[in-house]
Design a protein around this motif. Sequence first.
Motif, PDB file in Angstrom:
ATOM      1  N   LEU A 153       0.825  -1.213   0.000  1.00 51.60           N
ATOM      2  CA  LEU A 153       0.000   0.000   0.000  1.00 51.60           C
ATOM      3  C   LEU A 153       0.857   1.259   0.000  1.00 51.60           C
ATOM      4  CD1 LEU A 153      -2.818  -1.027   2.515  1.00 51.60           C
ATOM      5  CD2 LEU A 153      -3.010  -0.791   0.030  1.00 51.60           C
ATOM      6  N   ARG A 154       1.967   1.212   0.750  1.00 52.23           N
ATOM      7  CA  ARG A 154       2.863   2.362   0.784  1.00 52.23           C
ATOM      8  C   ARG A 154       3.492   2.599  -0.585  1.00 52.23           C
ATOM      9  NH1 ARG A 154       6.306   0.582   4.121  1.00 52.23           N
ATOM     10  NH2 ARG A 154       5.102   1.093   5.996  1.00 52.23           N
ATOM     11  N   GLN A 155       3.880   1.511  -1.241  1.00 52.46           N
ATOM     12  CA  GLN A 155       4.456   1.646  -2.584  1.00 52.46           C
ATOM     13  C   GLN A 155       3.428   2.190  -3.572  1.00 52.46           C
ATOM     14  OE1 GLN A 155       5.846  -2.331  -3.344  1.00 52.46           O
ATOM     15  NE2 GLN A 155       7.789  -2.035  -2.259  1.00 52.46           N
ATOM     16  N   GLN A 156       2.193   1.707  -3.460  1.00 52.49           N
ATOM     17  CA  GLN A 156       1.143   2.213  -4.331  1.00 52.49           C
ATOM     18  C   GLN A 156       0.886   3.691  -4.078  1.00 52.49           C
ATOM     19  OE1 GLN A 156      -2.381  -0.232  -4.010  1.00 52.49           O
ATOM     20  NE2 GLN A 156      -1.250  -2.125  -4.360  1.00 52.49           N
ATOM     21  N   ALA A 157       0.913   4.079  -2.800  1.00 52.29           N
ATOM     22  CA  ALA A 157       0.700   5.487  -2.456  1.00 52.29           C
ATOM     23  C   ALA A 157       1.803   6.361  -3.038  1.00 52.29           C
ATOM     24  CB  ALA A 157       0.631   5.655  -0.938  1.00 52.29           C
ATOM     25  N   GLU A 158       3.051   5.877  -2.964  1.00 44.82           N
ATOM     26  CA  GLU A 158       4.164   6.638  -3.530  1.00 44.82           C
ATOM     27  C   GLU A 158       4.028   6.758  -5.042  1.00 44.82           C
ATOM     28  OE1 GLU A 158       6.557   8.253  -2.066  1.00 44.82           O
ATOM     29  OE2 GLU A 158       5.868   7.716  -0.059  1.00 44.82           O
ATOM     30  N   LYS A 159       3.569   5.663  -5.679  1.00 50.21           N
ATOM     31  CA  LYS A 159       3.373   5.692  -7.132  1.00 50.21           C
ATOM     32  C   LYS A 159       2.276   6.668  -7.508  1.00 50.21           C
ATOM     33  CE  LYS A 159       4.038   4.287 -11.338  1.00 50.21           C
ATOM     34  NZ  LYS A 159       5.284   4.620 -12.064  1.00 50.21           N
ATOM     35  N   ILE A 160       1.179   6.654  -6.744  1.00 50.89           N
ATOM     36  CA  ILE A 160       0.082   7.585  -7.014  1.00 50.89           C
ATOM     37  C   ILE A 160       0.539   9.022  -6.803  1.00 50.89           C
ATOM     38  CG2 ILE A 160      -2.174   8.340  -6.186  1.00 50.89           C
ATOM     39  CD1 ILE A 160      -2.798   5.417  -5.567  1.00 50.89           C
ATOM     40  N   LYS A 161       1.323   9.250  -5.758  1.00 48.19           N
ATOM     41  CA  LYS A 161       1.841  10.591  -5.484  1.00 48.19           C
ATOM     42  C   LYS A 161       2.711  11.084  -6.635  1.00 48.19           C
ATOM     43  CE  LYS A 161       4.406  13.191  -1.967  1.00 48.19           C
ATOM     44  NZ  LYS A 161       5.139  13.089  -0.680  1.00 48.19           N
ATOM     45  N   GLU A 162       3.557  10.197  -7.130  1.00 51.93           N
ATOM     46  CA  GLU A 162       4.423  10.552  -8.257  1.00 51.93           C
ATOM     47  C   GLU A 162       3.597  10.852  -9.503  1.00 51.93           C
ATOM     48  OE1 GLU A 162       8.032   8.540 -10.935  1.00 51.93           O
ATOM     49  OE2 GLU A 162       7.184   7.493  -9.210  1.00 51.93           O
ATOM     50  N   THR A 163       2.567  10.029  -9.738  1.00 50.89           N
ATOM     51  CA  THR A 163       1.700  10.244 -10.905  1.00 50.89           C
ATOM     52  C   THR A 163       0.966  11.567 -10.808  1.00 50.89           C
ATOM     53  OG1 THR A 163       1.398   7.853 -11.142  1.00 50.89           O
ATOM     54  CG2 THR A 163      -0.194   9.274 -12.252  1.00 50.89           C
ATOM     55  N   LEU A 164       0.473  11.890  -9.610  1.00 53.16           N
ATOM     56  CA  LEU A 164      -0.245  13.159  -9.411  1.00 53.16           C
ATOM     57  C   LEU A 164       0.677  14.353  -9.651  1.00 53.16           C
ATOM     58  CD1 LEU A 164      -2.398  12.329  -6.256  1.00 53.16           C
ATOM     59  CD2 LEU A 164      -3.177  12.561  -8.620  1.00 53.16           C
ATOM     60  N   LYS A 165       1.912  14.244  -9.215  1.00 58.58           N
ATOM     61  CA  LYS A 165       2.872  15.331  -9.466  1.00 58.58           C
ATOM     62  C   LYS A 165       3.089  15.516 -10.965  1.00 58.58           C
ATOM     63  CE  LYS A 165       5.616  15.351  -5.212  1.00 58.58           C
ATOM     64  NZ  LYS A 165       6.975  15.184  -4.637  1.00 58.58           N
ATOM     65  N   GLN A 166       3.212  14.403 -11.678  1.00 55.86           N
ATOM     66  CA  GLN A 166       3.410  14.497 -13.124  1.00 55.86           C
ATOM     67  C   GLN A 166       2.187  15.080 -13.816  1.00 55.86           C
ATOM     68  OE1 GLN A 166       4.472  10.518 -14.262  1.00 55.86           O
ATOM     69  NE2 GLN A 166       6.572  10.673 -13.483  1.00 55.86           N
ATOM     70  N   LEU A 167       0.993  14.699 -13.342  1.00 53.59           N
ATOM     71  CA  LEU A 167      -0.235  15.261 -13.914  1.00 53.59           C
ATOM     72  C   LEU A 167      -0.335  16.761 -13.636  1.00 53.59           C
ATOM     73  CD1 LEU A 167      -2.790  12.433 -13.050  1.00 53.59           C
ATOM     74  CD2 LEU A 167      -1.872  13.009 -15.303  1.00 53.59           C
ATOM     75  N   ALA A 168       0.276  17.189 -12.529  1.00 52.68           N
ATOM     76  CA  ALA A 168       0.282  18.616 -12.196  1.00 52.68           C
ATOM     77  C   ALA A 168       1.411  19.371 -12.886  1.00 52.68           C
ATOM     78  CB  ALA A 168       0.383  18.795 -10.682  1.00 52.68           C
ATOM     79  N   GLY A 169       2.203  18.665 -13.694  1.00 53.01           N
ATOM     80  CA  GLY A 169       3.284  19.322 -14.425  1.00 53.01           C
ATOM     81  C   GLY A 169       4.595  19.367 -13.672  1.00 53.01           C
ATOM     82  N   GLU A 170       4.749  18.543 -12.631  1.00 53.14           N
ATOM     83  CA  GLU A 170       5.974  18.527 -11.840  1.00 53.14           C
ATOM     84  C   GLU A 170       6.755  17.237 -12.097  1.00 53.14           C
ATOM     85  OE1 GLU A 170       4.821  18.962  -7.800  1.00 53.14           O
ATOM     86  OE2 GLU A 170       3.728  20.840  -8.106  1.00 53.14           O
ATOM     87  N   ASP A 171       8.049  17.284 -11.765  1.00 49.59           N
ATOM     88  CA  ASP A 171       8.923  16.108 -11.884  1.00 49.59           C
ATOM     89  C   ASP A 171       8.852  15.477 -13.275  1.00 49.59           C
ATOM     90  OD1 ASP A 171       9.553  16.534  -9.268  1.00 49.59           O
ATOM     91  OD2 ASP A 171       8.231  14.978  -8.474  1.00 49.59           O
ATOM     92  N   LEU A 172       9.004  16.301 -14.299  1.00 50.07           N
ATOM     93  CA  LEU A 172       8.933  15.808 -15.676  1.00 50.07           C
ATOM     94  C   LEU A 172      10.309  15.638 -16.314  1.00 50.07           C
ATOM     95  CD1 LEU A 172       6.008  18.070 -16.983  1.00 50.07           C
ATOM     96  CD2 LEU A 172       5.863  15.776 -15.992  1.00 50.07           C
ATOM     97  N   SER A 173      11.351  16.024 -15.589  1.00 50.04           N
ATOM     98  CA  SER A 173      12.685  16.039 -16.196  1.00 50.04           C
ATOM     99  C   SER A 173      13.185  14.649 -16.581  1.00 50.04           C
ATOM    100  CB  SER A 173      13.687  16.695 -15.232  1.00 50.04           C
ATOM    101  OG  SER A 173      13.707  15.993 -13.998  1.00 50.04           O
ATOM    102  N   GLU A 174      12.724  13.615 -15.854  1.00 51.06           N
ATOM    103  CA  GLU A 174      13.203  12.256 -16.119  1.00 51.06           C
ATOM    104  C   GLU A 174      12.372  11.529 -17.170  1.00 51.06           C
ATOM    105  OE1 GLU A 174      15.950  11.082 -14.890  1.00 51.06           O
ATOM    106  OE2 GLU A 174      16.294  12.896 -13.717  1.00 51.06           O
ATOM    107  N   LEU A 175      11.322  12.154 -17.676  1.00 48.17           N
ATOM    108  CA  LEU A 175      10.448  11.482 -18.635  1.00 48.17           C
ATOM    109  C   LEU A 175      10.970  11.642 -20.052  1.00 48.17           C
ATOM    110  CD1 LEU A 175       6.908  12.463 -17.266  1.00 48.17           C
ATOM    111  CD2 LEU A 175       8.261  10.415 -16.781  1.00 48.17           C
TER     112      LEU A 175
END
Length: 220
Positions: free
Chosen positions: A91-113
Amino acid sequence: MGRGKIVIRRIDNSTSRQVTFSKRRSGLMKKAKELSILCDAQVGLLVFSSTGRLYEFSSSSLKDIIDRYQKTKEGRDRDLPAPEILEAISLRQQAEKIKETLKQLAGEDLSELSINELQALENRLENSLVRVRKKKEEILLDEIKELNQKRNHLHEENIELRNKVFAMKQSNGELLNTAVAVGLDTFRLREEQHMSLQLQLNGIQQHAREGNTDLRLLLR
């Protein structure tokens, strides 16, 4: 100037894929051999190509390495945490993945894509926007429908109230007419009673005058 980041994905061209496999397999075998020599490590490597061909390397007997691996894995499996802990970790890993996805959807943390990942993210955002607009339109249409129903209901209530007021006015008019008629009849009755009393009084007075006249004649 350094080399650009290589996107790790399946190579579509079969020739390029075979060339890359051959180069990287050789490099992997070399690194495995160097690791076993430099670090005195037991290394066993098995590689199957896309055509099913086997390539292997082992610093000692591959069978002994595989047996050691099996024993170590069995002991490690016995030491695994309880299912509740594993579920919490998942669940913690899923939460971290969702958090990362939400940041990307918000336009953040895109440098590694990569460009393809950015394109996929853009398509996802566009599809989400379409669904959001569709849901918004559905809610607005439902609100408009509800308001129209309320308006029609109020209109019907207004018509019903108007009819009731008109009926009450008619009823009040009839009652007024009835009251007037009753009043006139009462007035007429009282007038008739008054006239009857007056006639009776006049008769009595006439009889009294006639009685007095007869009395005077007798006295003479």
